[in-house]
Write an enzyme that holds these catalytic residues in place. Structure first.
Site, PDB file in Angstrom:
ATOM      1  CG  ASP A  68       0.966  -8.547   6.889  1.00  0.00           C
ATOM      2  OD1 ASP A  68       0.508  -9.097   7.908  1.00  0.00           O
ATOM      3  OD2 ASP A  68       1.112  -7.314   6.803  1.00  0.00           O
ATOM      4  N   GLY A 104       0.812  -1.214   0.000  1.00  0.00           N
ATOM      5  CA  GLY A 104       0.000   0.000   0.000  1.00  0.00           C
ATOM      6  C   GLY A 104       0.842   1.260   0.000  1.00  0.00           C
ATOM      7  CG  ASP A 132      -0.626   8.926   3.344  1.00  0.00           C
ATOM      8  OD1 ASP A 132      -0.160   7.780   3.533  1.00  0.00           O
ATOM      9  OD2 ASP A 132      -0.352   9.896   4.072  1.00  0.00           O
ATOM     10  NE  ARG A 155       5.405  -8.548   1.860  1.00  0.00           N
ATOM     11  CZ  ARG A 155       5.704  -7.477   2.560  1.00  0.00           C
ATOM     12  NH1 ARG A 155       5.324  -7.385   3.801  1.00  0.00           N
ATOM     13  NH2 ARG A 155       6.356  -6.481   2.013  1.00  0.00           N
TER      14      ARG A 155
HETATM   15  P1  AMP Z   1       2.479  -2.755   7.981  1.00  0.00           P
HETATM   16  O1  AMP Z   1       1.931  -2.234   9.254  1.00  0.00           O
HETATM   17  O2  AMP Z   1       3.641  -1.962   7.469  1.00  0.00           O
HETATM   18  O3  AMP Z   1       2.814  -4.201   8.019  1.00  0.00           O
HETATM   19  O4  AMP Z   1       1.344  -2.550   6.892  1.00  0.00           O
HETATM   20  C1  AMP Z   1       0.141  -3.289   6.845  1.00  0.00           C
HETATM   21  C2  AMP Z   1      -0.596  -2.987   5.564  1.00  0.00           C
HETATM   22  O5  AMP Z   1      -1.032  -1.624   5.553  1.00  0.00           O
HETATM   23  C3  AMP Z   1       0.217  -3.159   4.297  1.00  0.00           C
HETATM   24  O6  AMP Z   1      -0.641  -3.646   3.298  1.00  0.00           O
HETATM   25  C4  AMP Z   1       0.658  -1.757   3.987  1.00  0.00           C
HETATM   26  O7  AMP Z   1       0.972  -1.573   2.634  1.00  0.00           O
HETATM   27  C5  AMP Z   1      -0.556  -0.940   4.395  1.00  0.00           C
HETATM   28  N1  AMP Z   1      -0.205   0.450   4.738  1.00  0.00           N
HETATM   29  C6  AMP Z   1       0.477   0.845   5.826  1.00  0.00           C
HETATM   30  N2  AMP Z   1       0.637   2.190   5.823  1.00  0.00           N
HETATM   31  C7  AMP Z   1       0.044   2.650   4.705  1.00  0.00           C
HETATM   32  C8  AMP Z   1      -0.133   3.964   4.127  1.00  0.00           C
HETATM   33  N3  AMP Z   1       0.344   5.048   4.711  1.00  0.00           N
HETATM   34  N4  AMP Z   1      -0.806   4.038   2.960  1.00  0.00           N
HETATM   35  C9  AMP Z   1      -1.286   2.943   2.359  1.00  0.00           C
HETATM   36  N5  AMP Z   1      -1.154   1.699   2.850  1.00  0.00           N
HETATM   37  C10 AMP Z   1      -0.497   1.537   4.008  1.00  0.00           C
HETATM   38 MG    MG Z   2       4.081  -4.983   6.647  1.00  0.00          MG
END
Ligand code: AMP
Ligand code: MG
Length: 486
Positions: A249, A89, A122, A180
């Site tokens: 993930d 994302g 974002d 993953r």
């Molecule tokens: P994480 O907490 O980094 O493991 O992220 C979990 C999910 O949320 C993943 O699919 C990320 O790509 C998405 N994600 C986290 N932060 C953002 C952001 N600012 N904008 C879009 N997607 C996000």
């Molecule tokens: Mg992640």
């Protein structure tokens, strides 16, 4: 003279696994950090090293033609709840680079704008999480732990809105791959055995080619990932590292540590230590990490079931027997690491009680985990006594340890060397990371970030100028809560 070599093998896979996507340009990028030694290993051309061309590349403002960005699809269990579609994302895979020693690495921008997987987010990242990931992932690498790396970090000149506006930044992350457990879950949920087989063959070929010649390659892959994760998590435990968000993930197939969101290094030893603000029930507490790794690997095994055997019951039996290996593999790795910290180079299961009694004492007297082991590694290990209130039990433990180490063939000089190479003088203490973030975010001052970045490249060396970085936080400095990178 190295040759810069890029490939795009992931894009040869069926398109349901990724989406082509361009970064969104930012207003006014500036350099935060560039990792020259990693760039050299990867053979990144000099024209991109901390230069204008590099700034355009690493901000996503103007990608060279060798970047062909995609966002990868994946699913995952977040705090045990299954989410069928997560995906990159706020990340973009730019290219696969073949390093000087022939290893393939993903180059990924994190925070370069929205993708089809942003789910309303974002696609951006504030400066704080970029600083944290840069420092922590490079420190983990220097500590010898399998991990993603940080190649570059730039500020964007734009604000990112969370609770309040914060300066934005972009990290360039390097990994053997970003595949993953959640990627396997995503593929398995598509219920297309042919696709699952094609994807799994790709992963075997990329990460565990030795499985190809095994009688059952897919079962061998499962066993290989189990072994890799058991080793990585045992290494975390031996350093007091708490990942903080071990969702499926966030667990790589390669065994590399990934996603330095709410992670922290434990100071006072505590099995129940939790720092992540969102981990209210302590699912990802320090002492739970091996059990959670097994839980996650069980999800991987479930995803692979259709490939293990045509009869589901037999497939489950095969998966179960592979998963049953985790515990002894983990225990073996953990014993090896902990024993080395104690200067025992040929550990045996009989050493487990010695380790357990020590940890009990550390827990009881809330002794700083890393400081204790470093002090024990000094010429006069009895100085560590000052860290304990319970002198009687400490003395008794010390006696047992001295008896055990005297049985070994090492001289005391050799033992000190072994121990100092296993017990870092410097770990990324939470309050230090926080200070670097606060100074960079508050008034753009990168000097402490740079000092930590340099110091943590050599964590096993005691240098007088880094002495202040070795001590635990005072009560006033202590940071008890950490937050996700979002
Ligand atoms: P994480 O907490 O980094 O493991 O992220 C979990 C999910 O949320 C993943 O699919 C990320 O790509 C998405 N994600 C986290 N932060 C953002 C952001 N600012 N904008 C879009 N997607 C996000
Ligand atoms: Mg992640």
């Amino acid at each position: 003279m190295s040759v810069f070599s890029t490939e795009y093998s992931y894009q040869q896979l069926p398109e349901i696994l990724f989406a082509k996507c361009q970064p969104t340009a930012v207003a006014a990028p500036e350099w935060l950090a560039f990792n020259h030694s990693l760039a050299d290993e990867l053979g990144i051309p000099a024209q991109y090293h901390a230069s204008e061309a590099g700034l355009k590349l690493f901000s996503g403002n103007d990608l060279p033609e060798w970047c062909q960005p995609i966002a990868q699809a994946y699913a995952g269990h977040q705090f045990a709840n299954y989410v069928p579609r997560l995906g990159d994302g706020r990340a973009l895979l730019l290219a696969e680079v073949i390093s000087n020693n022939g290893q393939r690495y993903d180059l990924q921008l994190k925070g370069a704008g929205p993708t089809p997987f942003s789910r309303g987010g974002d696609g951006r990242s504030p400066l704080g999480p970029v600083i944290r990931e840069y420092l922590l992932s490079e420190a983990m690498h220097a500590l010898g732990v399998p991990t993603t790396r940080a190649l570059a970090a730039v500020s964007t000149g734009e604000s990112v809105y969370r609770d309040e506006p914060q300066p934005g930044a972009i990290l360039c992350r390097v990994a053997k791959s970003h595949i993953r457990i959640g990627t396997f879950q995503y593929v398995a949920a598509l219920n297309d055995r042919q696709l699952l087989m094609e994807f799994t063959d790709y992963v075997i070929n990329r990460h565990y080619p030795q499985c190809q010649s095994q009688p059952q390659p897919y079962l061998a892959l499962l066993a290989a990932v189990i072994a890799a994760q058991a080793a990585t998590v045992a290494h975390w435990m031996s350093l007091g590292f708490i990942h903080g968000v071990m969702n499926t993930d966030n667990m790589t197939i390669s065994g590399e540590t990934i996603d330095y969101g709410p992670c922290a290094f434990m100071e006072a030893y505590d099995e129940k230590a939790v720092f992540s603000a969102i981990d209210r029930r302590g699912r990802y507490a320090y002492g739970n990490q091996p059990a959670i790794a097994l839980w996650n690997l069980t999800r991987l095994a479930e995803a692979l079931l259709p490939l293990l055997h045509s009869d589901q019951q037999q497939a489950i039996a095969l998966a179960t027997s592979a998963l049953e290996e985790f515990s002894s593999l983990y225990q073996h790795n953990y014993r090896q690491k902990m024993a080395t910290k104690l200067g025992i180079t040929a550990p045996a299961p009989e050493d487990d009680p010695l380790i357990a009694r020590l940890l009990q004492l550390l827990q009881q007297d809330q002794v700083d985990f890393s400081l204790f082991f470093r002090q024990l590694s000094q010429q006069d290990p009895a100085t560590a006594a000052e860290l304990f209130n319970d002198k009687r039990n400490w003395q008794s433990w010390l006696n047992s340890w001295q008896v055990r180490t005297s049985e070994q063939s090492l001289t005391s000089e050799q033992r000190i060397i072994v121990m100092q190479q296993a017990n870092p003088a410097l770990i990324p203490r939470n309050h230090l990371v926080q200070r670097a973030i606060t100074e960079a975010t508050g008034h753009g001052d990168l000097s402490f970030f740079n000092e930590l970045k340099n110091a943590w490249q050599h964590p096993f060396v005691s240098k007088p100028e880094y002495q202040p970085l070795t001590r635990p936080a005072t009560a006033a400095e202590r940071v008890n809560r950490t937050f996700c990178g979002t």
